[in-house]
Design a protein around this motif. Sequence first.
Motif, mmCIF file in Angstrom:
data_model
loop_
_atom_site.group_PDB
_atom_site.id
_atom_site.type_symbol
_atom_site.label_atom_id
_atom_site.label_comp_id
_atom_site.label_asym_id
_atom_site.label_seq_id
_atom_site.Cartn_x
_atom_site.Cartn_y
_atom_site.Cartn_z
ATOM 1 N N VAL A 1 -4.120 11.374 9.916
ATOM 2 C CA VAL A 1 -3.312 12.415 9.269
ATOM 3 C C VAL A 1 -3.982 13.779 9.431
ATOM 4 O O VAL A 1 -3.322 14.791 9.710
ATOM 5 N N TYR B 1 -3.315 16.434 12.252
ATOM 6 C CA TYR B 1 -2.212 17.399 12.232
ATOM 7 C C TYR B 1 -2.218 18.278 10.990
ATOM 8 O O TYR B 1 -1.270 19.012 10.736
ATOM 9 N N TYR B 2 -3.266 18.161 10.178
ATOM 10 C CA TYR B 2 -3.347 18.987 8.971
ATOM 11 C C TYR B 2 -3.555 20.445 9.376
ATOM 12 O O TYR B 2 -4.417 20.754 10.199
ATOM 13 N N GLU B 3 -2.772 21.324 8.792
ATOM 14 C CA GLU B 3 -2.812 22.711 9.248
ATOM 15 C C GLU B 3 -3.831 23.563 8.492
ATOM 16 O O GLU B 3 -4.210 24.635 8.963
ATOM 17 N N ALA C 1 3.757 13.908 6.607
ATOM 18 C CA ALA C 1 4.705 13.232 7.490
ATOM 19 C C ALA C 1 4.087 12.870 8.829
ATOM 20 O O ALA C 1 4.289 11.772 9.337
ATOM 21 N N LYS C 2 3.312 13.743 9.380
ATOM 22 C CA LYS C 2 2.904 13.548 10.764
ATOM 23 C C LYS C 2 1.489 12.988 10.846
ATOM 24 O O LYS C 2 0.570 13.505 10.211
ATOM 25 N N ALA C 3 1.331 11.977 11.646
ATOM 26 C CA ALA C 3 0.004 11.376 11.811
ATOM 27 C C ALA C 3 -0.089 10.773 13.197
ATOM 28 O O ALA C 3 0.927 10.391 13.796
ATOM 29 N N THR D 1 -0.957 7.060 5.634
ATOM 30 C CA THR D 1 -0.047 6.609 6.682
ATOM 31 C C THR D 1 -0.200 5.105 6.839
ATOM 32 O O THR D 1 -1.277 4.557 6.591
#
Lengths: 389, 389
Positions: free
Chosen positions: B109, B112-114, B129-131, B167
Amino acid sequence: MLNFKHDIPTKLYFGEGQIKKLASSLERFGKNVLLVYGGGSIKKIGLYDEVIKILKENNFNITECDGVDPNPRITTVERGVRLCKEHDINVVLAVGGGSTIDCAKAIAVGRYYEGKDLWEMVKTSWHLAKALPLVDILTLSATGSEFDAGGVITNMDTNEKLGAVYTYPSVSICDPTYTFSVSKYQTAAGSADIMSHIFECYFSRTMDSDLSDGIAETVLKSVMKNCKIALKDPTNYSARANLMADASVACSGIPGYGKQETGWPCHAMEHELSAYYDITHGVGLAILTIRWMRHILNKDVTATERFVKFAKNVMGLSGDDERALAFAGIDALENYFKETGIPMTLTELGIDDKYFEAMAAHANVDGYLKDAFVALTNEDIVEIYKACL
Amino acid sequence: MLNFKHDIPTKLYFGEGQIKKLASSLERFGKNVLLVYGGGSIKKIGLYDEVIKILKENNFNITECDGVDPNPRITTVERGVRLCKEHDINVVLAVGGGSTIDCAKAIAVGRYYEGKDLWEMVKTSWHLAKALPLVDILTLSATGSEFDAGGVITNMDTNEKLGAVYTYPSVSICDPTYTFSVSKYQTAAGSADIMSHIFECYFSRTMDSDLSDGIAETVLKSVMKNCKIALKDPTNYSARANLMADASVACSGIPGYGKQETGWPCHAMEHELSAYYDITHGVGLAILTIRWMRHILNKDVTATERFVKFAKNVMGLSGDDERALAFAGIDALENYFKETGIPMTLTELGIDDKYFEAMAAHANVDGYLKDAFVALTNEDIVEIYKACL
């Protein structure tokens, strides 16, 4: 414990009011929906109107495929596939019980079947990769089709009722309140169906799969308890909810994880009855189960241990004489079925021995049931059918 | 029964030799693999060499992220995320127990952590959501991380150990033979962890969720039976397999379906212990569970019914005096834990009461445990900690 694979992609929304998830569940697949349903029951309970309202409010294009029969026919599958092609359907929405969902699965897969004869697909193509996405709204606790990949389709022309592996639903909406109006007869028959799915895994030669066996025993006890409550008090939410959860787990494959496959002998024998006489699946199963149990316990003394486990852990019996205890468990199960009010002989259903040998031969084609918990020959099957008269 | 959602996308390959599914499980995601693992145990059992061999034979590019600690650190997550970015990783492969899988989830995860601070991600971003896709090979039956979306990460600088939803693994390879060499201590501690996951759902105010309760009771009985066998006979396949299946189900959410959420009080209290003292999670849970049970049963007489159910259905006890029976169930559980050989006091672990008030405040921040089966105040928690000395 034997090796197994767990791979169930279906998302379940369980509980009252979960229809709120319908539009978002369909949306990601596209706007053209094939709505598959049976007779009038979903109209009677207002569910049809509610579904149409949601679909219209969210600008879905609706094509209807209605009139799915209780033992769904290949002719309905053919009609559904034609509609999918004509209307460029993106997603199939089944609203109903197991028959409707089974039929919708066959339509979803049939959409991409390359052959000309969809009955040939049912007979041969058990693992088809490509299918239209399927969403369902369940209205009967019985087959577990909402949480498995299987479907059973009947061909009345050839007297065949065949189970095939089709496709998993993407989303199943399981709202127990939709089962409040299910008749006593169908409640009892559905419950017998749930229990049979467990029996078909539970009576196996693998004795050390503790989790599967515990889940199996849990479902059996829960069904017997909650079916009785639902028969007396049809709108008892807790009872209907427990039955619905039991149904989904029972046919999911989970109660058989780690256990030797059995070929599902009672289902094989019952599919013949339904194919020849179009009877209610769960009733046929209850009638057969009792006679099958007594037959195999008489035939093979090594079956005793598992029947003793059933008598103790499920039926709550005890005793020192293991053989007596094993048979007492079966008697107690028969009493339970009788108390639920379903017919317990084939004679009551107007069935005689006319086709028993043909049915036995078809149920056991290529010696299919030689790997059952206790191996069954054609002669065994005919004897079991006869004991059901 | 309360509403619930079932949505577990993980595919489990369960049983001996399932590593044959490794290459195909990774293949569809790409060729660049981040291999995450802990210390030497996977090298000692030959699994590291086997994995490397399979990856090389199938032309995967391997980047290693080793040295994951038993309570995985945010610093390891940071290192893993850096490696993912530097090596354009397509899929994370975790080989190890729950700590390794938890760490791999946070890395997947975190990729993609911003934000800039990954500890901020752990503290705030429970549903990302994104991983990167994650595949794991399990070597310890305990946390259930192979079949849930959660992960727990520790920050030693701030004395915080926090659970977050990260995730789901895409694929988990669960081969019980990889647990043959797990020490007696870790086998017992892992079993206590599995049981605690069940207790955290089982002790709830929802009394009518028969299937969840039956699965919970099944897992508890199976763990106690099979842990004892595995302690005596570490290479008993059946015992190791049952423990592994129990672990996956226990933390999946399934035993809590339809039941009121409890806030997982023992986990909340134990995470404080691990964060301050870096103790073995399962041992901390076993020590706390017994005192928590006695404390809440003393505090709230309405808890009796559920403890009686536990005493009867899990510990196999009977008796007419319900309060006595409820306490006897707890005593029997304590005896079971003692028999497995794990320490049963915090004093044995070198822990005194120095931080109990700080830990209680943090475990119960914002009155978090007011919705537990029996509501807990900070004072309750301090009392429970003290009873563990």
